[in-house]
Enzyme design. Structure first.
Site, mmCIF file in Angstrom:
data_model
loop_
_atom_site.group_PDB
_atom_site.id
_atom_site.type_symbol
_atom_site.label_atom_id
_atom_site.label_comp_id
_atom_site.label_asym_id
_atom_site.label_seq_id
_atom_site.Cartn_x
_atom_site.Cartn_y
_atom_site.Cartn_z
ATOM 1 N N ARG A 11 32.720 50.006 100.393
ATOM 2 C CA ARG A 11 33.369 51.495 100.725
ATOM 3 C C ARG A 11 33.129 52.405 99.529
ATOM 4 O O ARG A 11 32.203 53.164 99.727
ATOM 5 C CB ARG A 11 34.762 51.512 101.040
ATOM 6 N N ASP A 12 33.739 52.297 98.210
ATOM 7 C CA ASP A 12 33.594 52.988 97.355
ATOM 8 C C ASP A 12 32.225 52.942 96.536
ATOM 9 O O ASP A 12 31.636 53.871 95.960
ATOM 10 C CB ASP A 12 34.497 52.783 96.154
ATOM 11 N N HIS A 203 42.882 51.111 89.764
ATOM 12 C CA HIS A 203 41.625 51.256 90.249
ATOM 13 C C HIS A 203 40.909 51.947 88.814
ATOM 14 O O HIS A 203 41.140 53.139 88.682
ATOM 15 C CB HIS A 203 41.536 52.044 91.337
ATOM 16 N N HIS A 205 37.453 53.084 86.368
ATOM 17 C CA HIS A 205 36.158 53.123 86.285
ATOM 18 C C HIS A 205 35.432 52.847 84.982
ATOM 19 O O HIS A 205 36.361 52.971 84.040
ATOM 20 C CB HIS A 205 35.592 54.645 86.685
ATOM 21 N N CYS A 236 32.858 58.341 92.157
ATOM 22 C CA CYS A 236 33.325 59.271 93.246
ATOM 23 C C CYS A 236 32.407 60.505 93.303
ATOM 24 O O CYS A 236 31.898 61.012 92.544
ATOM 25 C CB CYS A 236 34.704 60.111 92.528
ATOM 26 N N ASN A 245 32.653 52.278 89.007
ATOM 27 C CA ASN A 245 33.507 51.372 89.134
ATOM 28 C C ASN A 245 33.424 50.290 88.240
ATOM 29 O O ASN A 245 32.419 49.709 87.827
ATOM 30 C CB ASN A 245 33.641 50.932 90.557
#
Length: 304
Positions: A11-12, A203, A205, A236, A245
């Site tokens: 997803r990300d 989460h 990065h 993002c 990430n």
């Protein structure tokens, strides 16, 4: 303390790839992550394809993956309409997201932080009717690219609102890689003091090279749920320069070197990252994928 990794690459990671990523690659990635023992995968998001075109095949992805009983398949939903679509595909978990900072939330979701949170009430209620757990994400928990520092009380206010809605846990996200290890320890400690039984996910990065240092700092404070992205893909799309990430391969390797159990086959992850790099057609930032594990030894040169 065992560590639980959620791979958010499908997803990300895929959401900001410049070239279209085929449904077949997405499904293969999810299947291979599950086969490698990854306990949780954020598989797709049910956002409007006008805003995130890479996620237009969300239903097809969820219908095609080969599910493993040992893996939880999560999906991101932005609103009630997204949740209604998602629940038809039998996810194990719905992920929500709101920004702690007003500026980032308006850039991302076109409304205020607490307007967004209010809109999640029917989402949580619907998920509960279907017996699906909900995790509340908090973007820019450690800093905003538009406002700078985000006060801990602001993050606590968002957590309190999430808990009033009935979420099962929260994810505090360092959306643009602004966190440092001391800051991470302070915020996690503060949240734990206020909510000692809260399931906390983090989460991070690696935008400024501190991703794994921040993971370790949180681990020292008792956190054992972390997001990471296979090969380090993603970032993002609504934050300037927010690539990177932390990599699932590098994260699992670090914990294994520390003697911490993850239940994940690191060798299988390395091969997957290498294959994904070929399929995407550009270099991935994974360090261990390129250098190998620290346990990989090499022969001496013949002339020594």
């Amino acid at each position: 303390m065992k560590v639980y990794i959620t791979d958010v690459g499908p997803r990300d990671g895929f959401q900001i790839e410049p070239a279209p990523v085929s449904t077949a690659i997405k499904v293969e990635t999810i299947n291979r992550l599950a086969e490698a023992g990854v306990p949780s995968i954020e598989s797709t998001s049910f956002v409007h394809p006008r805003y995130v075109p890479q996620m237009a095949d969300a239903e097809e992805v969820m219908a095609t993956i080969r599910r493993q009983d040992s893996t939880q398949y999560a999906v991101l939903v932005p609103n009630l309409r997204g949740a209604e679509r998602a629940l038809k595909t039998r996810p194990d978990q719905l992920n929500l997201v709101v920004s702690a900072s007003e500026s980032h939330n308006r850039a991302n979701l076109k409304r205020s932080t607490f307007e967004t949170l209010a809109g999640f009430q029917p989402v949580v209620e619907l998920a509960q009717k279907h017996g699906v757990r909900v995790i509340g994400g908090i973007a820019t928990s450690f800093g905003c690219p538009f406002e700078g520092g985000v006060p801990a009380e602001r993050v606590l206010d968002v957590i309190a609102r999430y808990l009033s809605l009935g979420v099962s846990g929260v994810v505090m996200a360092d959306t643009t890689g602004m966190a440092n290890p001391q800051q991470v320890r302070r915020l996690v400690s503060t949240v734990r003091e206020r909510h000692p039984d809260l399931e906390i996910h983090l989460h991070f990065h690696n935008t400024r090279g501190m991703g794994l240092a921040n993971v370790y700092a949180a681990y020292l404070e008792g956190v054992n749920h972390f997001d990471a992205s296979i090969g380090g893909i993603g970032g993002c799309p609504f934050a300037p320069g927010a690539t990177g990430n932390i990599d699932t391969v590098d994260t699992v390797h670090m914990f294994h070197e520390m003697g911490v159990e993850t239940g994940i086959d690191l060798d299988a992850l390395i091969v997957l990252a290498q294959d994904l790099q070929t399929e995407l057609g550009h270099d991935l930032p994974s360090q261990v994928m390129r250098a190998g594990k620290t346990s990989d030894l090499h022969p001496l040169p013949a002339d020594i």
